[in-house]
Design an enzyme around this catalytic site. Structure first.
Site, mmCIF file in Angstrom:
data_model
loop_
_atom_site.group_PDB
_atom_site.id
_atom_site.type_symbol
_atom_site.label_atom_id
_atom_site.label_comp_id
_atom_site.label_asym_id
_atom_site.label_seq_id
_atom_site.Cartn_x
_atom_site.Cartn_y
_atom_site.Cartn_z
ATOM 1 N N LYS A 260 0.825 -1.224 0.000
ATOM 2 C CA LYS A 260 0.000 0.000 0.000
ATOM 3 C C LYS A 260 0.853 1.265 0.000
ATOM 4 O O LYS A 260 0.632 2.176 -0.795
ATOM 5 C CB LYS A 260 -0.908 0.040 1.232
ATOM 6 C CG LYS A 260 -2.032 -0.951 1.255
ATOM 7 C CD LYS A 260 -2.948 -0.717 2.455
ATOM 8 C CE LYS A 260 -2.301 -0.984 3.784
ATOM 9 N NZ LYS A 260 -2.032 -2.414 4.026
ATOM 10 N N THR A 261 1.802 1.316 0.934
ATOM 11 C CA THR A 261 2.584 2.547 1.079
ATOM 12 C C THR A 261 3.419 2.808 -0.169
ATOM 13 O O THR A 261 3.457 3.935 -0.681
ATOM 14 C CB THR A 261 3.493 2.457 2.317
ATOM 15 O OG1 THR A 261 2.673 2.317 3.477
ATOM 16 C CG2 THR A 261 4.352 3.699 2.457
ATOM 17 N N GLU B 60 -3.726 6.168 1.160
ATOM 18 C CA GLU B 60 -3.444 4.798 1.561
ATOM 19 C C GLU B 60 -4.622 4.300 2.396
ATOM 20 O O GLU B 60 -4.974 4.911 3.409
ATOM 21 C CB GLU B 60 -2.146 4.742 2.370
ATOM 22 C CG GLU B 60 -1.791 3.336 2.813
ATOM 23 C CD GLU B 60 -0.386 3.237 3.373
ATOM 24 O OE1 GLU B 60 -0.165 2.326 4.190
ATOM 25 O OE2 GLU B 60 0.484 4.045 3.003
#
Length: 458
Positions: free
Chosen positions: A124-125, A168
């Protein structure tokens, strides 16, 4: 309760943040401050983020005290704040409304026409940061809320005047169900946070609910079986990416142009589009790049702009972040805390030109360690040397669980573990040799050990 609150800030201009120094709070503070809200905050530790907030003119108090919330019209708190916090208690006594960070995140995201929300158990990041890099370089001026620091902006997010906000979207506690994505991304769905979800079926059901909140398009990994199951038969427009399947955005001719760094040719709807070169290590980042490319193109960026942004992206903070060299020993840090992530990071590290790879691992939460003990033992053995700390319980109390790091160490031949970072640092720096790579691993505070290694003078 989950869901979007469209009236959260109606009639409210004075906002107080408990835990204002957190990386998750900072982008929200930046955005709301930029559009005119009057913000105050409190925290228990000084730090870079608080320094930057004070430079923005925001009063920040050290310590949590009841009087800090006086005058506030909404009190915002992070998930890490205890329910008996004196500021929360005072807000309740005075009848001041309160909101957990994820609720405010949903509200702020929906003030932009096009929220692009990046979900998935892993990546995600990196994907959120990579997409932000593409769109900032393409001068679309997006807002962004990222789980790690993006070097391009030296921050965890930004205020932007464009149509997009890149967010995010974390599945833990179903926080991503507060969002209403214009474009949603599902990178993968893997067994994690099962202490909350209880089963893979519940986890997949939450991702499905998240996907159904999407108003425009879902961008999904066609190579990931659980993701395919999540998006099956949804009445939403789905755009796919992959390597091994005939996805809408497909990487072909995937290969290493130098050890652990990949490039590929991109097909868009089976038509050759452009050559992509990654500046972050690991084959798993091909998937992150495909997702970022698809989202950026859907938001109006050209293929050239996407490729340039991806090549320029050298990682987010704590994502295989090289910190420096001491006595010929390279020190790096990575957020990996799940076996799948550890396997990707350590496999990439082993392909690089180092003599030995040292995995310095801090297990995070007793439930995850206990549930995945054998998987952790298997993937940590990819490294040449394994050094561990005791488990960081976070929201869990040690006395409620029997599993300890020694149980993991017994399954990893030659591994050692210590109670303190000082002991870990001393062991590693006295035994590592010039030409070795030492990588600290975990989503807790193990990065502090890496910083101690950088300062090592033994």
């Amino acid at each position: 309760m989950n869901g979007f609150n469209s009236t959260l800030l109606d009639g409210k201009m004075k906002l107080h943040f408990i835990g204002i120094g957190g990386s998750g709070m900072f982008p929200l503070v930046q955005i709301l401050h930029a559009v005119g809200y009057e913000i105050t905050g409190s925290d228990v530790n000084e730090g870079d983020i608080i320094d930057r907030e004070r430079k923005m003119g925001i009063p920040v108090t050290m310590g949590h005290r009841a009087e800090n919330v006086h005058g506030a019209e909404l009190v915002v708190y992070s998930a890490a704040i205890a329910h008996d916090n004196p500021e929360l208690a005072e807000a309740e006594r005075l009848g001041i409304p309160t909101a957990e960070r994820s609720v405010l995140l949903g509200y702020v995201a929906n003030t932009y026409p096009h929220p692009v929300c990046v979900a998935g158990t892993h990546g995600k990041t990196t994907t959120t940061a990579m997409l932000s890099q593409i769109m900032i370089m393409a001068k679309t001026d997006p807002a962004a809320i990222i789980g790690g620091k993006l070097p391009l902006i030296d921050s965890y997010g930004r205020y932007g005047t464009g149509r997009e906000i890149i967010v995010e979207a974390c599945e833990y506690n179903n926080t991503f169900l507060h969002l209403i994505p214009y474009i949603s991304v599902i990178l993968n769905v893997d067994a994690d946070h099962l202490e909350f979800f209880k089963s893979m079926e519940n986890l997949k059901a939450s991702f499905r609910k998240f996907a159904l909140l999407t108003s425009h398009k879902i961008v999904a990994n066609l190579d990931d079986a659980n993701t395919v199951e999540v998006i099956a038969n949804l009445d939403r427009d789905v755009c796919t990416f992959g390597i091994d399947t005939c996805a809408d955005y497909r990487a072909v001719n995937v290969h290493e142009y130098r050890p652990s760094f990949y490039c590929f040719d991109l097909l868009v709807h089976d038509i050759p589009a452009i050559h992509i070169e990654l500046s972050v290590p690991g084959r798993h980042n091909v998937y992150n790049a495909l997702a970022a490319f698809a989202c950026a193109e859907l938001c109006g960026c050209t293929a050239v702009e996407c490729a340039e942004g991806i090549k320029a992206f050298r990682g987010a903070g704590r994502r295989f972040e090289f910190l420096g060299e001491v006595n010929g020993i390279t020190i790096a840090d990575d957020y990996a805390h799940h076996p799948t992530e550890l396997e990707a990071t350590l496999s990439s590290a082993k392909k690089m030109d180092y003599k030995n790879v040292w995995a310095v691992f801090q297990p995070f939460t007793y439930t995850r360690t206990e549930m995945l003990l054998d998987d952790f033992a298997r993937v940590l053995q990819i490294a040449d040397h394994v050094v561990m700390t005791e488990i960081m319980g976070s929201r869990e109390r040690a006395e409620d669980y029997t599993v300890r790091t020694k149980d993991l160490a017994e399954k990893i031949p030659g591994s050692v573990w210590y109670n303190t970072f000082d002991e870990v640092v001393q062991h590693v720096m006295q035994h590592a040799q010039p030409g070795d790579l030492v990588i600290t691993l975990g989503c807790g505070d193990i990065y502090k050990a890496a910083k101690k290694m950088i300062r090592w003078e033994g």
